[in-house]
Design an enzyme around this catalytic site. Sequence first.
Site: not given
Length: 648
Positions: A18, A20-22, A24-25, A40, A134
Amino acid sequence: MDKGYLVGGRYEILGTLGEGGMANVYLAKDIRLNRKVAVKALRYDLQDDESVKRRFGREAKATSGLSSPNIVNVLDVGNDNGIQFIVIEYVDGPNLKRYLKTHFPIPYHEVVDIMEQICSAVTTAHEHGIIHRDLKPENILVDDSKDPIQVKVSDFGIALALSDQSITRTNSLLGSVHYMSPEQIRGKSATVLSDIYALGIILFELLTKHVPFTGDTAVSVALKHSKEDIPDLHAIDHNIPQPLENVVLRATAKDPEERYQTVREMCEDIDTCLLPERASEPKFVPISHNDLEETKVMQPLREDDQDKSANKKKSKRNKIIWMSLIPLLLLLFLIFAIVRGSAETSVPDLSNLTIKQATVMLKGSNLQVGSISKENDDDVIAGHVIKSIPAKGLKLKNNAKVNLVVSLGARYYKMPKVTGKQYDEVSDGLKKRGFTIHLKYKETNEYSAGVVMKQSIKAGSKVVAKKKRLVLTIAKTPTVKKKTYKVRDLTGYNLKSIQDYADEIDAVLDVTYQYSDTVTSGMLISQNPSAGSSISQGATLTVVMSKGKEESDSNSSDSDKDNDNNNDSGTKTVTKEVSIPYDDGGGTSNSVTIYIGDANHNISNPYKTMTITQTTPVTLSFNLKSGQTGTYNIVRDNQTVVTGSVSG
């Protein structure tokens, strides 16, 4: 990160999980412990953003000290060529958002179990001074291989340590607006009670499959959280137990003081909400503090005073309206600035474009061309883009730079000389260079079998190997036509003479023995093929050799003992399949003698003699009396290779 890349010299990238905003995984394999993990990695375009790097570091710091079966464990933290990464436990399953889509409606007792696990994780974080900030279904992973399912809270990327004084008030607006508390929207700092509000929204979503407030923009959703009441759950599903709805209403109260004051308190309430004794519980109604002000008795007003009072009230009301609009406008401006500042775009597909075309494509996606490197590529025309770094589809902030790798054209190879070499020795190298190899075979005595006799591309010439057709002619051993012989009459021959004759015509000799009153021991009784017929080279010549006269006994006649297929009621025939192994180290053939012991044969006398040129199966036939055990020995070139026994 590309598939196969080794992060930190230990974690091999298997694929992308996936973005994300901060960060990548990626799914990876820990090559030391041979297990799957999740890596991550801080996003490429954020490597120089110090604030993001601090937040990324806080995630590792926030979760490394937490130990709970419902929190994704941090396994390692590192830096790979300037890229910060965190290695976390891999949960093989969907997040709660996806799980809800495929399993809705979820039974109430499962909803309660899921919420208790989430609350357990958040309680552990709060007890260690960590506010998640979050909480949402996307950050809750589901291991649906277990029964009941196990959930784990992840992504502490914007977690706030209660003791961390470096966090500014603007950080209170980080997170997902659909799960954001009213006080955060008004600009206040996140607290334990903010996480409790998010838990209430998650419970609402588990019960209804959707969030309570939606809108076209983040601003419209934020305003609904701040101003509107939570939708009536009973109007959506009248079967929802009132105590379970009360958990949602209390957790999402606009006034933080009316919510559960700890997650543990909320968890204890959830734990008992389905008990029969709570079935008649009244609906939770939050108290509006604005309505609890003390009532004051006003003096009667004269008519002129009433006019003045009305004007004053009107003026005061207008002033209140404008004063209330100011913070609202400031809030809208702040949310707009955050949304605009964090706007993202995806890297377009730039493969096979010219640099000019790629520049236009990037500009259209609010991105810029970064550095340009060049390398050979057999598939991409010179001057065209091979790939972009980051790769297509990855999300970047607006105006971020994208590096390009541009082709220098196909790589030319100097054709090596392969004639005179074994094909097996040169084939791998040719295939790796990209040649498409076609083989022809030619019978010859000039070269050994498998040697390259001819190559279609001249040695020393420069070629683009990719998909280039290369024809190689390979030497093949000539086919030898088998000779045919006229079979000699072997009457009066002994075994030695017969073996010499079989070797002369290159035949396989198969020998058996029988008693005979007319033929001397050791001499031929019969042969197959018969004298005068034809036999091909390599065929089998079968002979029966005499064992001489058989000594008579009181119980049976000679003819009975000579018959291998004795039909006497006191014996029975037993067969045994045996494989005689061939030894290619001693010459072209093996001499084999078979000995058997049964009612008619002595184990010390040869039963059958033959020569073999390959591993050969034979069927042994035994005549056994009731309860008798037959034995056999097989001798190959004077060495016993097979022994065994059979039962009657």
